[in-house]
Every structure is written in C-alpha cells, then in structure tokens.
Motif scaffolding. Structure first.
Motif, PDB file in Angstrom:
ATOM      1  N   PRO A   6     112.587  18.273  95.974  1.00 18.51           N
ATOM      2  CA  PRO A   6     111.784  17.325  96.751  1.00 18.51           C
ATOM      3  C   PRO A   6     110.727  17.967  97.493  1.00 18.51           C
ATOM      4  CG  PRO A   6     113.740  16.910  97.570  1.00 18.51           C
ATOM      5  CD  PRO A   6     114.191  17.883  96.434  1.00 18.51           C
ATOM      6  N   GLN A   7     110.904  19.167  98.112  1.00 17.70           N
ATOM      7  CA  GLN A   7     109.874  20.055  98.658  1.00 17.70           C
ATOM      8  C   GLN A   7     108.615  20.210  98.086  1.00 17.70           C
ATOM      9  OE1 GLN A   7     112.782  21.245  97.660  1.00 17.70           O
ATOM     10  NE2 GLN A   7     112.478  23.456  97.256  1.00 17.70           N
ATOM     11  N   THR A   8     108.893  20.308  96.712  1.00 23.03           N
ATOM     12  CA  THR A   8     107.525  20.641  96.080  1.00 23.03           C
ATOM     13  C   THR A   8     106.636  19.427  96.168  1.00 23.03           C
ATOM     14  OG1 THR A   8     108.504  19.684  94.031  1.00 23.03           O
ATOM     15  CG2 THR A   8     108.911  22.000  94.388  1.00 23.03           C
ATOM     16  N   LYS A   9     107.021  18.037  96.706  1.00 27.45           N
ATOM     17  CA  LYS A   9     105.957  16.938  96.534  1.00 27.45           C
ATOM     18  C   LYS A   9     104.851  17.226  97.624  1.00 27.45           C
ATOM     19  CE  LYS A   9     109.190  13.352  95.442  1.00 27.45           C
ATOM     20  NZ  LYS A   9     109.752  11.988  95.948  1.00 27.45           N
ATOM     21  N   THR A  10     105.280  18.339  98.553  1.00 29.63           N
ATOM     22  CA  THR A  10     103.920  18.404  99.613  1.00 29.63           C
ATOM     23  C   THR A  10     102.811  19.074  98.884  1.00 29.63           C
ATOM     24  OG1 THR A  10     104.771  20.550 100.098  1.00 29.63           O
ATOM     25  CG2 THR A  10     105.752  18.819 101.458  1.00 29.63           C
ATOM     26  N   TYR A  11     102.893  19.439  97.889  1.00 30.58           N
ATOM     27  CA  TYR A  11     101.718  20.187  97.077  1.00 30.58           C
ATOM     28  C   TYR A  11     100.942  18.981  96.296  1.00 30.58           C
ATOM     29  CZ  TYR A  11     103.943  24.436  98.050  1.00 30.58           C
ATOM     30  OH  TYR A  11     104.632  25.465  98.852  1.00 30.58           O
TER      31      TYR A  11
END
Length: 111
Positions: A6-11
C-alpha cells in the motif's frame, strides 16, 4: 501491487480510482510492461538505454528505487500464475536476472 504494497499508493494519489482493475491501473500496467519490452531491445546497454527513464523516476517522479525490486517480483509472480507450464525454473532464473538488471539500470541516477 497497490494492495500488497500500500505504500506505493502515494505515487498515484492523483488517480481517482486506485483499485487494481481501474482504468488508471491498467494504463500504468501497459506503460510499465511496454517499458520492460523496450528494455529487452536495449539489453546490451540497459544503463545507457534507460538513462531517460532513470532520470524521470529519480528527479521528476521521485520514486523510491526499492519499488523497482517490488515490481520485478510482482512481474515474476504474475508470469508464474499466467504461464505455469512455460514458467520453468530456467525461465524464472532468466527473468529474475533480467529484471534485477533492469531495476539496477533504473536506479542508476539515484547514486
């Protein structure tokens, strides 16, 4: 990738829909896999051939280079699921080696 990491959602905060089947996710998947296909044509000089992509991800998009390894792993998993008979140990090792070299080339401008 957006669910498991889910940390990739920031992009992708600018996407209206971040679900895996969304039009934005599919479009980005096509972009990524087109980039992988382009890298195959530059296999003899990945660092030089992907310099523009490395600069884009490092300076404009500011993507954490650890994500290149994550997406490489995801590509391997999807290939194994979609092509179980063709995804032999030899293919697995070859693709893993190529994707690792690709991730390294994309991370070139981070140094």
């Amino acid at each position: 990738m957006l669910i498991v990491y889910p940390q990739t959602k920031t992009y992708f905060a600018h996407w209206k829909d971040q679900s895996p089947g969304s039009a934005s996710a599919k479009k980005h998947g096509i972009t990524v896999m087109s980039g992988v296909a382009d890298a195959v044509t530059k296999i003899d000089n990945l660092k030089g051939g992907l310099l523009n992509l490395s600069e884009l991800h490092a300076f404009n998009l500011r993507v954490d280079p650890a994500n290149f390894k994550i997406i490489s792993h995801n590509i391997l998993v999807v290939m194994a699921i979609m092509f179980p008979k063709d995804f032999t140990p030899q293919v697995h090792v070859s693709m893993d080696k190529f994707l690792a070299a690709l991730a390294l080339a994309l991370a070139e401008k981070y140094r």
